[in-house]
Design an enzyme around this catalytic site. Structure first.
Site, short mmCIF file in Angstrom:
data_model
loop_
_atom_site.label_atom_id
_atom_site.label_comp_id
_atom_site.label_asym_id
_atom_site.label_seq_id
_atom_site.Cartn_x
_atom_site.Cartn_y
_atom_site.Cartn_z
CE LYS A 1 -6.85 -6.66 1.58
NZ LYS A 1 -7.58 -5.78 0.62
NE ARG B 1 -7.92 -2.73 -6.43
CZ ARG B 1 -7.70 -2.82 -5.12
NH1 ARG B 1 -6.49 -2.66 -4.63
NH2 ARG B 1 -8.68 -3.09 -4.29
CE1 TYR C 1 27.78 -6.44 3.98
CE2 TYR C 1 25.64 -6.41 5.06
CZ TYR C 1 26.72 -7.10 4.56
OH TYR C 1 26.74 -8.46 4.63
CG MET D 1 19.21 -11.15 4.63
SD MET D 1 19.92 -12.56 3.76
CE MET D 1 20.33 -11.83 2.19
C1 LIG Z 1 -8.23 -4.76 1.34
C2 LIG Z 1 -9.62 -4.34 1.07
C3 LIG Z 1 -10.43 -3.84 2.10
C4 LIG Z 1 -9.89 -3.52 3.48
O1 LIG Z 1 -9.24 -2.29 3.40
P1 LIG Z 1 -8.56 -1.58 4.68
O2 LIG Z 1 -8.09 -0.29 4.16
O3 LIG Z 1 -7.45 -2.50 5.09
O4 LIG Z 1 -9.59 -1.47 5.73
C5 LIG Z 1 -11.76 -3.60 1.82
N1 LIG Z 1 -12.27 -3.79 0.58
C6 LIG Z 1 -11.51 -4.25 -0.44
C7 LIG Z 1 -12.11 -4.42 -1.79
C8 LIG Z 1 -10.15 -4.51 -0.24
O5 LIG Z 1 -9.40 -4.92 -1.26
#
Ligand SMILES: *Cc1c(COP(=O)(O)O)cnc(C)c1O
Length: 404
Positions: free
Chosen positions: A61, A159, A280, A333
């Site tokens: 992802k 979640r 800055y 930046m």
């Molecule tokens: C992002 C995610 C993972 C991977 O988690 P890592 O800690 O990056 O290995 C696995 N399962 C779900 C549901 C996730 O959202």
């Protein structure tokens, strides 16, 4: 070495050859992000070994945690990884273009009237809500699509996922067969803390519920979960962070190989007097005659302002000419100032590269200075860096139309 310049920062020219374009991109790049695909594959193999007999999937992802979904997906598929997780159907489309025959799950699930988008690229939604499941069933019935979906069950993260009661409610469907569910999964909230009580609690809850989902493969562990104990591995593990070199066991040494190297150009070297302030806010004051390297990366590139320093606090370090040098003053930046007074006089010139990640500076170390975790460091890496890929698959899956 295989060079892919970021299309957003380097306009493709139809006049220059691909090689000339690549060379030109590197010559003008103010920052170069190198992703070691062989290290990603080695990390995947290590996790796969740790999880045997469970299948080792890969989470890609957020553009493969900022590393580039297309080259990463191709390298892992060529190494034998068969199952991939993305967050959204748009990410799944990009993953499918790189991997005609992989199994791809979208963790965020599906909204109403989006079934076609999933079916078109053979992406399985991860369903975590009863209404969502009903909508998916309607879509499958009407279209005749039978590509499958995962069920996400919440075991304590609060979640995504069905509640335990809701999950128990769909057990009759599982027992009736022909249920279209290809995976049942949950997600650990505290896996990086070995002794966190929620781990055992989530494990017990998940075990109990999956025992009712007879014949459906089960998955609980992210990267850190794999290292908790074999009991957490079930039929399939879902590592993300560890593939990209982030330490999945923060309480112990990092068992993974580093993947990312980040360099940025020194665009100016200047001397300042004792008592001069830098940057800055004038928050950093030279305590001696000081030489500074001005490096062309800043918070717009994902180098967080939190890494800066002032007269009271040290910030992050940057490697220049093989030596660690501290940041002087605030991160701008586009720029950071680095105190290179302790280097040999002629060790470094304008145009040389400074190393922001690599040569001993890990993503996790930088995350500490950024006040965050390695995940946010990687997913914040900016679009101005030229991307360079090292290693990778000798054989690449042929580009084919999406399989159905
Ligand atoms: C992002 C995610 C993972 C991977 O988690 P890592 O800690 O990056 O290995 C696995 N399962 C779900 C549901 C996730 O959202």
């Amino acid at each position: 070495m295989n060079i892919v310049s970021d299309p957003k920062s380097i306009p493709a020219s139809s006049i220059l050859s691909a090689e000339a374009n690549q060379a030109a991109a590197l010559a003008t790049a103010t920052g170069v992000l190198t992703v070691d695909l062989d290290a990603i594959v080695a990390n995947w193999r290590k996790l796969e070994k740790a999880a045997v007999p469970a299948e080792c999937a890969a989470v890609i992802k957020a553009d493969a945690y900022g590393c580039g979904v297309d080259p990463v997906a191709r390298a892992l598929a060529a190494a034998g990884c068969k199952t991939f997780f993305v967050a959204t159907v748009d990410e799944a489309r990009a993953a499918r273009a790189a991997m005609p025959s992989a199994t791809i799950y979208a963790l965020d699930g599906i909204f109403q009237n989006c079934g076609d988008a999933f079916a078109k690229i053979d992406c399985k939604p991860v369903i975590g809500d009863l209404n969502e499941l009903a909508e998916w069933d309607v879509f499958c019935r009407r279209s005749g699509w039978a590509g499958g979906a995962a069920i996400h069950i919440d075991t304590g993260m609060n979640r995504l996922g069905l509640t335990i009661n809701e999950a128990q409610g769909i057990v009759p469907r599982i027992n009736a067969g022909d249920h279209g569910i290809t995976l049942v999964m949950s997600h650990l909230a505290c896996a990086e803390a070995l002794n966190h009580p929620l781990n055992a609690k989530q494990l017990a809850t998940f075990r109990e519920i999956v025992s009712l989902f007879t014949g459906v493969p089960a998955s609980l562990s992210n990267s850190s979960g794999i290292f908790l104990s074999p009991q957490f591995q079930f039929d399939l593990v879902r590592p993300g962070a560890a593939l990209y070199g982030i330490n999945p066991t923060p309480e112990a040494d990092n068992p993974m190989q580093p993947v990312v190297d980040l360099k940025a150009r020194i665009v100016r070297i200047r001397n300042v007097e004792r008592g001069d302030s830098v940057g800055y806010g004038g928050t950093w004051t030279a305590r001696r005659p000081t030489r500074l390297a001005i490096v062309s990366a800043g918070y717009a590139d994902g180098y967080f302002r939190a890494a800066g320093s002032n007269d009271g606090t040290r910030g992050a370090e940057v490697v220049v000419a093989g030596k660690r040098c501290p940041i002087a003053g605030r991160v701008s930046m586009d720029l950071i100032a680095v105190d290179i007074t302790d280097l040999e006089k002629n060790a470094v010139r304008r145009g040389h590269m400074a190393t922001l990640i690599g040569e001993g500076i890990t993503v996790d170390e930088l995350a500490h200075h950024f006040g965050t975790i390695g995940y946010e460091v990687l997913t914040s890496l900016g679009p101005r860096y030229a991307r360079v890929y090292k290693g990778g698959a000798a054989t690449v899956e042929p580009a084919a139309s999406a399989s159905t």
